[in-house]
Scaffold this active site. Structure first.
Site, mmCIF file in Angstrom:
data_model
loop_
_atom_site.group_PDB
_atom_site.id
_atom_site.type_symbol
_atom_site.label_atom_id
_atom_site.label_comp_id
_atom_site.label_asym_id
_atom_site.label_seq_id
_atom_site.Cartn_x
_atom_site.Cartn_y
_atom_site.Cartn_z
ATOM 1 C CE LYS A 209 -4.155 -1.884 0.333
ATOM 2 N NZ LYS A 209 -4.082 -3.042 -0.565
HETATM 3 C C1 LIG Z 1 -10.085 -1.911 -1.094
HETATM 4 C C2 LIG Z 1 -9.472 -2.774 -0.034
HETATM 5 N N1 LIG Z 1 -10.187 -3.017 1.090
HETATM 6 C C3 LIG Z 1 -9.679 -3.760 2.084
HETATM 7 C C4 LIG Z 1 -8.415 -4.295 2.012
HETATM 8 C C5 LIG Z 1 -7.929 -5.162 3.119
HETATM 9 O O1 LIG Z 1 -6.739 -4.696 3.690
HETATM 10 P P1 LIG Z 1 -5.742 -5.736 4.418
HETATM 11 O O2 LIG Z 1 -5.056 -6.502 3.348
HETATM 12 O O3 LIG Z 1 -4.837 -4.860 5.206
HETATM 13 O O4 LIG Z 1 -6.587 -6.598 5.280
HETATM 14 C C6 LIG Z 1 -7.636 -4.066 0.881
HETATM 15 C C7 LIG Z 1 -6.272 -4.623 0.792
HETATM 16 O O5 LIG Z 1 -5.764 -5.053 -0.159
HETATM 17 C C8 LIG Z 1 -8.182 -3.287 -0.174
HETATM 18 O O6 LIG Z 1 -7.477 -3.044 -1.279
#
Ligand SMILES: Cc1ncc(COP(=O)(O)O)c(C=O)c1O
Length: 389
Positions: A209
């Site tokens: 990210k």
């Molecule tokens: C749009 C979106 N929502 C939620 C998430 C979930 O984040 P995490 O991978 O930190 O759980 C991501 C991660 O890739 C995402 O791109």
């Protein structure tokens, strides 16, 4: 602005022969020694859970976003679920999510027994289409089976959703807005940063990210003191302060102190990295405009450019050719949410989200990160022209 101190200068004039979709090694070369020193501090003081680095990071995240509260949590997905819990989402509630996003946006709703309702996205911005949202809310209300409770726009690829219109629609319908800003921390709408565009915002520090740690991590930002207190309880087993009584059902969902230490150093370089992403996205758009469908950024918005994504009709073939030429690309996302096996149960028979379905066939994400150089962008564009030719 990027400075010699915060971003590495071009280190070599060797011709570019390959470019990866992401590259964290250069950031590590720039920041590694300082990150290791901060990790070492944590290893010495030993407060691995909610240590002083977590508190310091939360203050700095809130200051960066100009938000009232920031709470470090275990991941972006957990952040979404925790925010829904704090908003009181329960079985029988409907949470409106875009049809074109990462699966976690819908998966976060399910543990609460609530139902994700899929809303089509805008052809230009790829974000939730406010008109489609209006229609979806009206349909849920007309059916009368579910309680229209929360709208969860996603800031896809780093670009904020249309919060002005979406917030107005939510207010008209007595609903709350939760921003899925997993990809957009650092982005701006008007004079406000992500973290303040909705009453409650969830973000992710997944390593790739824009602001990423060295493992899983996330944060919730909110302007609301009561929600902030609720989230703090939820992340520590539902306990309040140091009390050992569970005041509500909670989770084990804290940001690790070691990850906070990593993020504290990365946050210092973040503004310069966002500038670099912005400059390189502008260069892509300049080089591709006219021949490719390039990303649309509405006036007054600044994307965090988590991804630079174009639309290409014969996408899979082009992607293969690019791989042969040494260019890494990504498919975010190949399957719209209502077509995922796990979510079909919430897709009424015959549900059609034409824009989401078209985008899933055509999107292609090109290399972008906080250290990419102009000559690498030019290499990618040259290869792309050959690949489609
Ligand atoms: C749009 C979106 N929502 C939620 C998430 C979930 O984040 P995490 O991978 O930190 O759980 C991501 C991660 O890739 C995402 O791109």
């Amino acid at each position: 602005m990027a400075t010699a101190e915060t971003l590495a200068p071009v280190t070599t004039e060797e011709p570019v022969t390959s470019v990866g979709l992401f590259d964290l090694t250069r950031q590590r070369d720039r920041l590694g020694a300082r990150i290791e020193a901060r990790i070492d501090d944590v290893l010495r003081h030993g407060q691995f859970i909610l240590g002083p680095e977590v508190v310091e990071l939360e203050e700095k995240l809130a200051a960066f976003a100009e938000a009232h509260h920031a709470i470090g949590v275990s991941s972006g997905r957990d952040a979404l679920t925790m925010a829904l819990m704090a908003l009181g989402v329960q079985p029988g509630d409907a949470v409106f999510v875009p049809g074109f996003t990462f699966s976690a946006s819908a998966a976060a709703v399910a543990p609460l027994g609530a139902v994700p309702v899929f809303v089509d996205v805008d052809e230009d911005t790829f974000n939730m289409d406010p008109d489609a949202l209006k229609a979806a809310i009206a349909a849920v209300k007309a059916e009368g089976r579910l309680n229209a409770k929360v709208v969860m726009p996603v800031d896809l690829y780093g670009l904020p959703a249309d919060y002005d219109r979406i917030s107005a629609i939510a207010a008209e319908n007595g609903m709350r807005v939760l921003a899925d800003a997993a990809q957009s921390f650092g982005a701006i709408m008007g004079n406000r940063r992500v973290g303040t565009l909705a009453p409650i915002t969830a973000t992710s520090f997944y390593p790739t990210k824009p602001l990423g740690c060295y493992g899983d991590g996330g944060a919730i930002l909110t302007e609301d003191e009561a929600l902030s207190e609720e989230i703090k309880m939820i992340r520590t087993h539902g306990r309040q302060g140091s009390g050992d009584e569970a005041m509500r059902i909670g989770m084990t969902a804290r940001l690790d102190t070691i990850q906070a230490a990593v993020l504290l150093i990365k946050l210092e370089a973040f503004a310069a990295e966002l500038d670099r992403r912005e400059q390189m996205a502008a260069l892509y758009t300049e080089l591709l405009a006219g021949d490719f469908a390039t990303p649309v950024v509405p006036a007054g918005m600044r994307s965090a450019w988590a991804l630079y994504t174009i639309r290409v009709p014969n996408r899979d073939q082009v992607r293969e050719r690019l791989a042969e030429m040494g260019v890494g690309t990504g498919l975010f996302y190949r399957v719209p949410l209502h077509k995922h096996p796990a979510f079909k149960q919430w897709a009424p028979d015959g549900l059609s989200l034409p824009v989401s379905e078209r985008l899933a066939d055509e999107v292609l994400s090109l290399p972008i990160h906080g250290d990419i150089e102009g000559r690498e962008v030019r290499f990618v564009v040259d290869c792309l022209r050959k690949a489609v030719g």
